[in-house]
Write a protein that holds these residues in place. Sequence first.
Motif, mmCIF file in Angstrom:
data_model
loop_
_atom_site.group_PDB
_atom_site.id
_atom_site.type_symbol
_atom_site.label_atom_id
_atom_site.label_comp_id
_atom_site.label_asym_id
_atom_site.label_seq_id
_atom_site.Cartn_x
_atom_site.Cartn_y
_atom_site.Cartn_z
ATOM 1 N N LEU A 21 -4.288 -2.421 -0.904
ATOM 2 C CA LEU A 21 -4.479 -3.785 -0.398
ATOM 3 C C LEU A 21 -4.609 -4.789 -1.541
ATOM 4 O O LEU A 21 -4.801 -5.976 -1.304
ATOM 5 C CB LEU A 21 -5.717 -3.866 0.502
ATOM 6 N N SER A 26 0.029 -3.918 -2.631
ATOM 7 C CA SER A 26 0.529 -4.541 -1.404
ATOM 8 C C SER A 26 1.984 -4.964 -1.554
ATOM 9 O O SER A 26 2.778 -4.849 -0.613
ATOM 10 C CB SER A 26 -0.349 -5.734 -1.019
ATOM 11 N N ILE A 42 -2.049 3.566 3.078
ATOM 12 C CA ILE A 42 -2.820 2.847 2.063
ATOM 13 C C ILE A 42 -4.270 3.279 2.150
ATOM 14 O O ILE A 42 -4.818 3.416 3.250
ATOM 15 C CB ILE A 42 -2.720 1.324 2.298
ATOM 16 N N VAL A 66 -3.546 2.087 7.356
ATOM 17 C CA VAL A 66 -4.529 1.589 6.396
ATOM 18 C C VAL A 66 -5.850 2.322 6.588
ATOM 19 O O VAL A 66 -6.375 2.400 7.705
ATOM 20 C CB VAL A 66 -4.743 0.070 6.550
ATOM 21 N N SER A 342 -10.484 -5.939 7.519
ATOM 22 C CA SER A 342 -9.320 -5.942 8.391
ATOM 23 C C SER A 342 -9.743 -5.952 9.840
ATOM 24 O O SER A 342 -10.901 -5.816 10.160
ATOM 25 C CB SER A 342 -8.466 -4.704 8.115
#
Length: 342
Positions: A21, A26, A42, A66, A342
Amino acid sequence: MTTSKRFNEYKGRSVLITGGLGFIGSNLAHRLIELGDVEVSIIDALLPEQGGNAFNIESIANRVAVHIADINDDYVINHLVGGVDFIFNLVGSVSHLESMLQPQRDLELNCAAQLRLLEACRNFNPHVKIVFSSTRQVYGKPVYLPVDENHRVSPLDINGIHKLAAEHYHLLYHKIYGTRTVCLRLTNTYGPRQLLHHNRQGFIAWFIRKAMDGDVIELFGEGKQRRDLNYVDDVVEAMLLAGASEAAEGEIFNLGGGEPISLSALADKLIEITGRGSVLSVPFPTERQLIDIGNFYANANKIKSILGWRPTTPLHTGLKRTIDFYARHRAHYWKPDANTVS
């Protein structure tokens, strides 16, 4: 083999990006999604002040997996490395100044975390390919210019020492265990999605912010230091080439290789592009002068010869793209922790 064919190595394969991130991670995720038919995962702990930003992948969030977790958690990293084909290992702190203020923390982020990842791979995925992002800071003050990979290493700060140790971990695991590792020594990388709400992670993003705000760009030592800069898309291409090449395994490569520019000339160029800002020469703060490397630009002939990489983005083009990006998305980068969850 052409670049496009080499990138076919990623088709139908799985990729894990540590620190994904953040700035470079990214941008790499965006490029992999653009290639198509790549399963991208990720892991990022979203530690404060380290550059992780959920907005960095907003437009591809539904196409990547993620994991908000710490790479130092053995259970998590042991699980995540299993079965992936490529790991782009970008996790860690990049602040030279903060490493001098918090050396133990830098040790955890840049050494202990690397060993945990390598041990996880050795035990649960011994055939994975790992591309590790290191830094030109391992060289310290250059003895000659441009600096090639044979230049002596003599880092001037804790961060550089820990990054050098992490390089040796990766190369040792290649030599002893056959782990498929490659180390890239990055120079000054710039571009969209970089942290710029403080000035402790490099001068380029901070100069860009100051120019866009119409503020004063402070130059230490009159800004005579000359550096080479790489646009992030070029860095991502180098990483993909290193990941796809068997010839890269067990090797160290410099990035860089562009025409060096003085910090004062860079500031002037940013003021020209933005139409704002001004320049002021100020005394070098002692804590920064002691770890400053002076003039530095790299010889990238080795990666050009073996992998066919060279930077292709002109400086003016890269700076303009970067400024345009931040002009569109200012709210997500100007304030601390604007998008850290997030």
